[in-house]
Design an enzyme around this catalytic site. Structure first.
Site, PDB file in Angstrom:
ATOM      1  N   THR A  47      58.141-101.385  14.585  1.00 26.42           N
ATOM      2  CA  THR A  47      57.671-101.817  13.266  1.00 26.42           C
ATOM      3  C   THR A  47      56.286-101.191  13.078  1.00 26.42           C
ATOM      4  O   THR A  47      55.791-100.511  13.978  1.00 26.42           O
ATOM      5  CB  THR A  47      57.541-103.355  13.202  1.00 26.42           C
ATOM      6  OG1 THR A  47      56.395-103.747  13.954  1.00 26.42           O
ATOM      7  CG2 THR A  47      58.768-104.063  13.767  1.00 26.42           C
ATOM      8  N   CYS A  48      55.667-101.471  11.917  1.00 27.57           N
ATOM      9  CA  CYS A  48      54.340-100.868  11.724  1.00 27.57           C
ATOM     10  C   CYS A  48      53.310-101.453  12.694  1.00 27.57           C
ATOM     11  O   CYS A  48      52.272-100.860  12.930  1.00 27.57           O
ATOM     12  CB  CYS A  48      53.882-101.026  10.285  1.00 27.57           C
ATOM     13  SG  CYS A  48      53.947-102.716   9.733  1.00 27.57           S
ATOM     14  N   HIS A  97      57.536-113.707  23.975  1.00 29.64           N
ATOM     15  CA  HIS A  97      56.862-112.705  23.134  1.00 29.64           C
ATOM     16  C   HIS A  97      57.751-112.342  21.935  1.00 29.64           C
ATOM     17  O   HIS A  97      57.292-112.304  20.796  1.00 29.64           O
ATOM     18  CB  HIS A  97      56.574-111.477  24.008  1.00 29.64           C
ATOM     19  CG  HIS A  97      55.890-110.365  23.298  1.00 29.64           C
ATOM     20  ND1 HIS A  97      54.546-110.391  22.991  1.00 29.64           N
ATOM     21  CD2 HIS A  97      56.366-109.194  22.803  1.00 29.64           C
ATOM     22  CE1 HIS A  97      54.221-109.270  22.355  1.00 29.64           C
ATOM     23  NE2 HIS A  97      55.312-108.532  22.235  1.00 29.64           N
ATOM     24  N   GLY A 189      60.088 -97.835  -1.124  1.00 26.40           N
ATOM     25  CA  GLY A 189      60.952 -98.633  -0.242  1.00 26.40           C
ATOM     26  C   GLY A 189      60.515-100.092  -0.306  1.00 26.40           C
ATOM     27  O   GLY A 189      59.904-100.533  -1.292  1.00 26.40           O
TER      28      GLY A 189
HETATM   29  N1  LIG Z   1      58.149-102.984   5.048  1.00 28.74           N
HETATM   30  C1  LIG Z   1      56.968-103.496   5.259  1.00 28.74           C
HETATM   31  O1  LIG Z   1      56.736-104.678   5.032  1.00 28.74           O
HETATM   32  C2  LIG Z   1      55.808-102.650   5.758  1.00 28.74           C
HETATM   33  C3  LIG Z   1      54.621-103.291   6.107  1.00 28.74           C
HETATM   34  C4  LIG Z   1      53.548-102.529   6.526  1.00 28.74           C
HETATM   35  C5  LIG Z   1      53.647-101.159   6.605  1.00 28.74           C
HETATM   36  N2  LIG Z   1      54.837-100.563   6.304  1.00 28.74           N
HETATM   37  C6  LIG Z   1      54.906 -99.114   6.417  1.00 28.74           C
HETATM   38  O2  LIG Z   1      55.252 -98.576   5.140  1.00 28.74           O
HETATM   39  C7  LIG Z   1      56.073 -97.433   5.311  1.00 28.74           C
HETATM   40  C8  LIG Z   1      57.361 -97.630   4.535  1.00 28.74           C
HETATM   41  O3  LIG Z   1      58.047 -98.773   5.024  1.00 28.74           O
HETATM   42  P1  LIG Z   1      59.270 -99.408   4.213  1.00 28.74           P
HETATM   43  O4  LIG Z   1      59.623-100.639   4.924  1.00 28.74           O
HETATM   44  O5  LIG Z   1      58.957 -99.474   2.770  1.00 28.74           O
HETATM   45  O6  LIG Z   1      60.411 -98.297   4.468  1.00 28.74           O
HETATM   46  P2  LIG Z   1      61.681 -98.005   3.557  1.00 28.74           P
HETATM   47  O7  LIG Z   1      62.108 -99.223   2.844  1.00 28.74           O
HETATM   48  O8  LIG Z   1      62.638 -97.291   4.418  1.00 28.74           O
HETATM   49  O9  LIG Z   1      61.134 -96.977   2.457  1.00 28.74           O
HETATM   50  C9  LIG Z   1      60.615 -95.744   2.823  1.00 28.74           C
HETATM   51  C10 LIG Z   1      60.073 -95.001   1.609  1.00 28.74           C
HETATM   52  O10 LIG Z   1      59.511 -93.785   2.074  1.00 28.74           O
HETATM   53  C11 LIG Z   1      60.081 -92.701   1.347  1.00 28.74           C
HETATM   54  N3  LIG Z   1      60.169 -91.531   2.198  1.00 28.74           N
HETATM   55  C12 LIG Z   1      60.917 -91.374   3.317  1.00 28.74           C
HETATM   56  N4  LIG Z   1      60.729 -90.141   3.838  1.00 28.74           N
HETATM   57  C13 LIG Z   1      59.861 -89.520   3.030  1.00 28.74           C
HETATM   58  C14 LIG Z   1      59.286 -88.224   3.007  1.00 28.74           C
HETATM   59  N5  LIG Z   1      59.577 -87.319   3.965  1.00 28.74           N
HETATM   60  N6  LIG Z   1      58.417 -87.906   2.015  1.00 28.74           N
HETATM   61  C15 LIG Z   1      58.120 -88.811   1.066  1.00 28.74           C
HETATM   62  N7  LIG Z   1      58.637 -90.048   1.007  1.00 28.74           N
HETATM   63  C16 LIG Z   1      59.492 -90.402   1.984  1.00 28.74           C
HETATM   64  C17 LIG Z   1      61.461 -93.204   0.937  1.00 28.74           C
HETATM   65  O11 LIG Z   1      61.894 -92.439  -0.154  1.00 28.74           O
HETATM   66  P3  LIG Z   1      63.470 -92.349  -0.528  1.00 28.74           P
HETATM   67  O12 LIG Z   1      63.759 -93.604  -1.243  1.00 28.74           O
HETATM   68  O13 LIG Z   1      63.520 -91.139  -1.383  1.00 28.74           O
HETATM   69  O14 LIG Z   1      64.192 -92.212   0.781  1.00 28.74           O
HETATM   70  C18 LIG Z   1      61.139 -94.648   0.574  1.00 28.74           C
HETATM   71  O15 LIG Z   1      60.554 -94.712  -0.697  1.00 28.74           O
HETATM   72  C19 LIG Z   1      56.293 -97.267   6.818  1.00 28.74           C
HETATM   73  O16 LIG Z   1      55.342 -96.347   7.297  1.00 28.74           O
HETATM   74  C20 LIG Z   1      56.005 -98.652   7.366  1.00 28.74           C
HETATM   75  O17 LIG Z   1      55.544 -98.600   8.690  1.00 28.74           O
HETATM   76  C21 LIG Z   1      55.911-101.282   5.880  1.00 28.74           C
END
Ligand SMILES: NC(=O)c1ccc[n+]([C@@H]2O[C@H](COP(=O)([O-])OP(=O)(O)OC[C@H]3O[C@@H](n4cnc5c(N)ncnc54)[C@H](OP(=O)(O)O)[C@@H]3O)[C@@H](O)[C@H]2O)c1
Length: 423
Positions: A47-48, A97, A189
């Site tokens: 995860t992040c 954990h 996403g």
């Molecule tokens: N989910 C959380 O609560 C959370 C919390 C903290 C941090 N994060 C961080 O935020 C990021 C996204 O997480 P997520 O949960 O939102 O993932 P997700 O639902 O899988 O969404 C990923 C997003 O990134 C885009 N993407 C993927 N590959 C890409 C590329 N090569 N160039 C540009 N855009 C790209 C995808 O676009 P498409 O739709 O076109 O595939 C989608 O919009 C990760 O780094 C994660 O660690 C997430």
């Protein structure tokens, strides 16, 4: 057998290190396959906030070496740096954990919901890769149940924060008036959706979202409002926005010094706040050195998250009580699991002897009616059950004892090989 984990997380490593070990969902299967030749059973949770490998082993040192090697390869660091940032937990500590993680107690943002889905998904992916045995399945399923109970029975996720909403809070604490700002969200996403929603809830009037996929971007703007912009046209957007939150899964920088510098030349007096919550990071760190650019990453959310944790102090205590109760259940299951193969082996041996003796006797007797055969069958079974009842009860009653009776029982019953009950 023991349940263990090797990992790296937000407490042991900054994002600059952690991001190298981040494994995207789509890559988890490949990562498991790369471990498979040397590790039969394992689950990767990435995860992040963390990358952890859970596994079962009879000889911890071997599996631990394999996983440390796997992480070292991802991190590309020396043995000393690896040791500084990674941790190894064994037995009960590793299970507890995971229960804490699933409950949102180990997250940077206490009580966040997203991690529960990530724990469930980690198990599903490892199941598909055929790398899950009974103990790992039970640990992960129990963790998901614990996480659900904690959220249902305590206020830990009431008005739940997420990393995304805390990022918007950070922006609000930096700019004077969030409502009047133009915010650009990069990534559509789950994180992007939560950022856009939090921004809308806090009254941000101009929201633009940048997406790779027009379809996905439109879906978001339709439900939450805002404007869709193309990822390839980010520089034009940078000319006018006040806040950017980046949260895409891009493995490379979406914003680099060249792009941001170019944009800032057109607006030298207008400050730009960039909050990069992606892991790996979406924004080149040197962007923070450009005049009037204020760059934050996911680790900078820690102080706001700490305040959130403090406000949820009593819910955290309640959650810890639930975790303790679930740990008791788990420990009881584990003790049963440990002696089950031994009990099965005793019963199998007794059943084989019973059947052989019965068949031999029946062959020597004049032909018997079905009723007589049934009576013989029942009588021999009853003898076995009655003879084994006391030793089996003794083993169950003493399953928590410090003394391990396995060897003595194996010798008494001459059990050469005990088939493990873990597949
Ligand atoms: N989910 C959380 O609560 C959370 C919390 C903290 C941090 N994060 C961080 O935020 C990021 C996204 O997480 P997520 O949960 O939102 O993932 P997700 O639902 O899988 O969404 C990923 C997003 O990134 C885009 N993407 C993927 N590959 C890409 C590329 N090569 N160039 C540009 N855009 C790209 C995808 O676009 P498409 O739709 O076109 O595939 C989608 O919009 C990760 O780094 C994660 O660690 C997430």
């Amino acid at each position: 057998m023991n349940i263990c984990l090797v990992g790296i997380n937000h407490r042991t490593a900054p994002v600059a290190i952690r991001e190298k070990a981040a494994i995207r969902t789509a890559q988890l299967d490949d990562a498991l396959q790369s471990l498979h030749p040397r590790l039969s059973h394992g689950v990767i949770l990435s995860t992040c906030n963390r990358t952890e490998v859970y596994y079962t082993t009879d000889d911890d040192s071997d599996a631990k070496t394999v996983i440390l090697g796997f992480l070292q390869n991802l991190l590309d660091v020396s043995d000393t740096v690896l040791r500084k940032h990674t941790y190894v937990l064994n037995g009960e500590a590793s299970v507890e954990h995971l229960f804490r993680i699933a409950s949102g107690l180990d997250s940077m943002v206490t009580g966040e919901y997203e991690v529960l889905g990530q724990v469930r998904q980690a198990l599903e992916i490892a199941e598909k890769a055929k790398m899950v045995n009974l103990p790992l399945r039970h640990v992960f399923q129990s963790a998901v149940r614990t996480g659900r109970r904690v959220r249902k029975e305590t206020g830990i996720s009431k008005n739940a924060f997420s990393t995304s909403s805390v990022a918007v809070d950070l922006a609000a604490s930096i700019v004077t008036c969030l409502e009047g700002c133009k915010m650009l969200v990069v990534g559509t996403g789950e994180a992007g959706r939560l950022v856009a929603k939090a921004a809308k809830d806090r009254g941000v009037s101009h929201i633009a979202v940048a997406s790779r996929s027009r379809e996905r971007g439109l879906k978001l703007t339709k439900t939450l409002g805002g404007m869709l912009v193309s990822l390839s046209n980010l520089v034009a957007e940078l000319h006018s926005c006040n806040i950017i939150v980046t949260c895409s899964n891009a493995p490379h920088f979406v914003l680099d010094v060249t792009k941001v510098d170019m944009a800032m030349r057109k607006r030298p007096e207008l400050p730009l706040v960039i909050i990069d919550i992606a892991v790996p990071r979406n924004v080149e760190p040197a962007v923070g050195q450009i005049n009037n650019v204020f760059l934050y990453n996911i680790d900078d959310l820690a102080s706001i998250s700490e305040r959130n944790r403090y406000r949820r102090k009593s819910a955290v205590r309640e959650a810890e009580n639930i975790i303790a109760a679930e740990m008791n259940k788990f420990n009881s299951w584990w003790q049963d699991f440990k002696i089950r193969p031994l009990i099965s082996a005793i019963m199998d041996k007794a059943e084989k002897i019973r059947l052989a003796q019965l068949n031999r006797t029946v062959k020597k007797m004049p032909s018997l009616s079905d009723r007589e055969l049934y009576s013989l069958e029942m009588m021999t079974r009853a003898i076995i059950t009655k003879i084994l009842k006391d030793p089996i009860r003794f083993l169950k009653d003493n399953r928590d004892s410090d003394y391990d009776y396995t060897d003595i029982v194996k010798e008494l019953f001459q059990l050469s090989k005990i088939k493990r009950d873990d597949e």
